[in-house]
Design an enzyme around this catalytic site. Structure first.
Site, short mmCIF file in Angstrom:
data_model
loop_
_atom_site.label_atom_id
_atom_site.label_comp_id
_atom_site.label_asym_id
_atom_site.label_seq_id
_atom_site.Cartn_x
_atom_site.Cartn_y
_atom_site.Cartn_z
N GLY A 87 0.82 -1.22 0.00
CA GLY A 87 0.00 0.00 0.00
C GLY A 87 0.84 1.26 0.00
N ARG A 114 1.09 -5.94 -4.72
CA ARG A 114 1.21 -6.81 -3.54
C ARG A 114 1.74 -8.21 -3.85
NH1 ARG A 114 -0.79 -4.55 1.06
NH2 ARG A 114 -2.15 -2.77 0.74
N ASP A 171 6.69 -7.33 5.59
CA ASP A 171 6.73 -8.50 4.72
C ASP A 171 7.59 -8.25 3.48
OD1 ASP A 171 5.33 -10.32 6.18
OD2 ASP A 171 3.48 -10.21 5.01
N LYS A 224 8.78 1.31 4.91
CA LYS A 224 7.55 2.02 4.58
C LYS A 224 6.36 1.38 5.26
CE LYS A 224 4.72 0.34 2.30
NZ LYS A 224 3.84 -0.47 1.45
N THR A 225 5.46 2.14 5.79
CA THR A 225 4.11 1.75 6.14
C THR A 225 3.49 2.79 7.04
OG1 THR A 225 2.69 0.32 7.43
CG2 THR A 225 4.97 0.11 7.89
N ILE A 226 2.30 3.24 6.67
CA ILE A 226 1.61 4.23 7.50
C ILE A 226 1.25 3.63 8.86
CG2 ILE A 226 0.66 5.52 5.54
CD1 ILE A 226 -2.09 4.24 6.30
N ASP A 227 1.15 2.29 8.93
CA ASP A 227 0.76 1.66 10.19
C ASP A 227 1.84 1.74 11.27
OD1 ASP A 227 -1.49 0.95 8.85
OD2 ASP A 227 -1.10 -1.20 8.79
N ALA A 239 -5.50 9.14 3.33
CA ALA A 239 -4.25 9.81 3.72
C ALA A 239 -3.01 9.10 3.18
CB ALA A 239 -4.15 9.91 5.24
#
Lengths: 579, 579
Positions: free
Chosen positions: A115, A179, A210, A236-239, A453
């Site tokens: 994502g 993905r 991952d 990377k990851t917004i989470d 976002a």
């Protein structure tokens, strides 16, 4: 009519020319990158110069000091056995040196995986600049649409004309993302074939936990097969769950979490202004509740659930709806029939009673010969599970029975938790009202803050961080380092003081059971219930229940006194470490 | 643990003191205004000084020139008959004069009416400052929780301590808002009693078209009963449908529409970055599609529907789902299984076939003795309506049958249009796929952008505009002018050049049939299909269908080169007028 306004807001000449160039580029890609039609704001962001450490400014002066051999924090022997060629490499620290002469031309590739997150384009920009400054003859290659582009060798040769318009811009659309996971031997063989066909010296994988685990497997595979191609990663990851002792924050979290917090705050002020609704705000973050926690720290909502706490304390769905109903009753007694409740995306999956119901349901659905009715299903469940099943709104119960994933499993992730909670709480409060225990009004309004976002214009923090990460990654890739993740640390200091380094991806791994196999993967960082962000929240939340202490971080600012604010989670984490 | 970060981000001493004061104020209100706990961004916004015309700077120098008697654009005689005392008053223009001595002390009240919009607090701040500068002994009174506060005389005496922390802040929570309408003779009598009890000299109603229509009725009623209390209005609504020859824009539209556009843009870039979903974005605006149009002008989505065009051209639900399915098929042929579609909130209500179905359904449901099943209902409808009814997803068809308003009518406004369209298009594309007419993939993701921008921090434009409107309104209120709306015009120029004026509310009215009566109300401004914003959109939209010309206005900036951007609708409207 020719509109002056429309013209004034269209791209001026230089960018229009870029657009023409982009249109005329003959692409091997199945999807051409979109022509850029920048708004005035986007043009203004193009002009931003990311701030970086002096160590990253002169590519030909980059040298490394290597520390001791490293290990892993968990499952050392199994991880070692899975990465026999690359396990135990030293950490790499940057040090200044005299500039070297121009090194040989290289072919360096990049891929976006998973994502989107604000700042992805700047990782590529930073890398591109570094590679070209080192040797203008070098090629930068972008694989298209994620790892699938590696397997099919679909790529784009990056040029100033392509990279230029994407500097400091949101989105992953310059080369696209995807993905696909490179897992099977056939896929590894296809990746090797592409690396050979393009004579690649290195590949950077920009992705989450991952994707970076995959990058490590690719690095090991290439090494094992004697390919020269290095493989490194960027976090990377917004989470924000790709995070550990080496990685202080994953990029995109800063922009995205503050954006969600801003929306949540507006909803909070709407609640108290109109005085007639409870806003239930579900925010992204399925495995980890970092985004929900940041929203809580920024906004001071009346209630916020943290998935990790729910799991640790075995908090059930019944507990949670009771907590909400109690809040509504207590506030109603103060004349307040409004409020704001924040829910992490994965909340439902953390609840032990829902987990038990899902296991039971999966079993019943798998063994039943014919499609089950609602009542048949309920009577086949254990008494405890049936009670919970009947508490669910019929639409959601039916959805669980009917919509199943390719393996036939119930799709718990599809449950819109905010709607589920509103439905149950509404029913529960009607009962309390009947029993004289509630005399207020309750109206719940569901919200889900997620996709809006992930492709926002990156904050200055994310723009600086990602551009710097791109240069760190380029330094690793151009110096035959493989199996590393690019990092910058000391992130609450000025960007010029951030410390670049490369750490072996194996350091961050543990062993998890997936599809019946022990697999080495990067360990996800969940919310630490002893960490400073959570304890700060836990100390304050009781005072937020009945008062309306709402606040807003406002919209992301690119200029002015608040342009360099960082998210509170990062600030509290940093403070926690120095305490 | 005492957290330095938390402290650094909490309110500094002066604001903490304000909070203490607020807490200690003994309120007659049923709801105390919330204690302010400002974030660093909110504190930075507190320091902003709104820019205003020199004519508004010295309250004691404000005088007016009156023009000719005015009339109404529609239904002149009926409107005149409904406002015998106040119809035909002249427009009031501001002119400089030498400052007068301090005028007598006055009691000036303000009320917020309807949904919140960014800038409401600044209307009050501007008014407060003007009133106090004119005579520091004057009282500013805020009615609590909307017009209900007038009826029950629930109010707050505004002070520096109360107004101060709300300057340039979002929300309506300083005094709250509400939707009560003053309509019956008992309600008018209650309003008169409050005006007398508080010895009010004037009342400002901050609201939308209905609230301003109500303000006019109150002005006429007070005048007819010999009360000294003047009543004036200020134009609020994010929907921007309170607009006409005198009112260039209603406040809040600028901040809110750009916020929705920014979110829509992020979704557009997400669509092209991930390449696997269509985002269906429904935006607020039930009667008028101004917000959808602004989003389209800012973002360049693949498709955007405008309710007014749907109505004018009798576009049916069947037409719309076909248009969407065609778009998906054409884009799939280019390898693009993604896109972005913008829908105005009221879309479904504009469709003639849905309208016909609703009329038919209401009739059937009203005359049926027993609850109808889905099939019984379908067979009772006309053939045409039954066809449409069966096209609806069962959940929505059932919702229409079961959930009705207090008058027993079907609640078409409750339909989530984005989910309805996704459901029908999914079915339609499955049929096309079977028939070999579609070989792509379709996945629709629903979004609703509404509440999350109504209480955002106001843009500089809205902060300046509302503060100025507050001062214009105060000038009217302190000079015994009644039945006027406060305006500023020339809004695409510098705020210092905006021209203040008061216009009779009767100028903007027409007669509408409501509950069987002819009522004088302010005419809503719908999207003008010959106006510059729509024609600009209409000329470009074909080129947006298949290309991905997405752009973003970015987040609202308070500082820097893009801090004074105004929305494109206003800019194009202004340009249209000068052409």
């Amino acid at each position: 009519m020719t509109s002056k306004v429309a013209i004034a807001n269209a791209a001026p000449a230089p960018v229009a020319e870029v657009a023409d160039v982009l249109q005329s580029v003959s692409l091997s890609a199945h999807r051409a990158p979109p022509v850029t039609h920048h708004s005035p704001m986007q043009l203004a962001r193009l002009a931003y110069t990311p701030r970086i450490s002096p160590l990253l400014r002169t590519p030909r002066a980059v040298t490394f000091t290597s520390g001791e051999p490293t290990t892993a924090s968990y499952d050392v022997e199994v991880i070692h056995s899975q990465f026999p060629h690359l396990f135990g490499q030293p950490a790499l620290h940057f040090q200044p040196s005299d500039p070297l002469s121009t090194p040989p031309k290289k072919n360096i590739a990049v891929v976006l995986s998973g994502g989107p997150a604000p700042g992805g384009h700047n990782v590529i920009s930073g890398m591109y600049d570094f590679v070209k400054e080192l040797n203008p003859e070098s090629n930068m290659i972008g694989f298209l649409s994620g790892p699938d582009g590696i397997l099919k060798n679909k790529h784009l040769i990056l040029t100033d004309e392509i990279v230029g318009p994407h500097r400091n811009q949101g989105g992953f659309h310059m080369i696209g993302s995807g993905r696909t996971k490179i897992e099977t031997e056939d896929q590894f063989a296809a990746a090797r074939a592409t690396a050979k066909a393009l004579d690649l010296d290195a590949l950077l994988v920009i992705g989450g936990d991952d994707s970076n685990s995959n990058a490590m497997k690719l690095a090991e595979d290439f090494k094992a097969h004697g390919l020269k191609c290095a493989v490194n990663g960027a976090p990377k990851t917004i989470d924000n769950d790709l995070r550990n002792a080496q990685v202080e924050v994953s990029f995109g979290f800063d922009t995205a979490s503050k954006s969600y917090a801003q929306s949540t705050a507006s909803l909070a002020f709407d609640a108290v202004s109109a005085g007639k609704a409870y806003h239930f705000v579900r925010v992204m973050g399925r495995s980890a509740s970092h985004i929900a926690l940041e929203c809580a720290l920024q906004v001071h909502p009346n209630l916020c659930f943290i998935g990790e706490e729910v799991k640790q304390n075995n908090i059930t769905l019944a507990d949670i709806v009771n907590q909400i109903a109690d809040l509504v009753c207590e506030r109603a007694a103060l004349g307040k029939n409004y409020g704001i409740i924040v829910i992490p995306e994965g909340l439902v999956e953390f609840m032990p009673d829902v987990e038990a119901l899902i296991v039971d349901l999966n079993e019943i659905l798998a063994t039943s010969e014919t499609p089950l009715t609602y009542d048949n299903c309920a009577s086949a469940l254990t008494e405890e599970n049936a009670k919970l099943f009947r508490m669910l709104p019929p639409a959601i119960a039916n959805q669980l029975m009917l919509e199943r994933d390719p393996h036939g499993n119930v799709q718990v992730a599809k449950i819109e938790a905010e709607r589920l909670l509103i439905s149950i709480v509404t029913t529960m409060l009607a009962v309390r009202k009947k029993n004289g225990k509630f005399d207020g009004k309750f109206s719940g309004v569901p919200h889900y803050l997620g996709y809006e976002a992930r492709c926002a214009l990156p904050s200055n923090f994310d723009a600086n961080y990602t551009y710097g990460l791109g240069r760190v990654a380029a330094a690793l890739c151009c110096n035959e380092k493989t199996g590393y993740i690019a990092t910058l640390s000391g992130l609450t200091k000025k960007p010029e003081e951030w410390i670049p380094a490369g750490y072996p991806l194996t350091m961050m791994m543990n062993i998890e059971r997936r599809h019946g196999k022990d697999v080495a993967v990067i360990k996800k960082m969940l919310v630490d219930l002893d960490g400073s962000p959570f304890t700060t929240f836990a100390e304050s939340r009781d005072s937020w229940r009945l008062a309306d202490n709402y606040r807003t971080p406002g919209t992301t600012q690119f200029w002015g006194p608040r342009a360099d604010d960082v998210n509170l989670s990062l600030a509290l984490d940093a403070e926690g470490k120095t305490n």
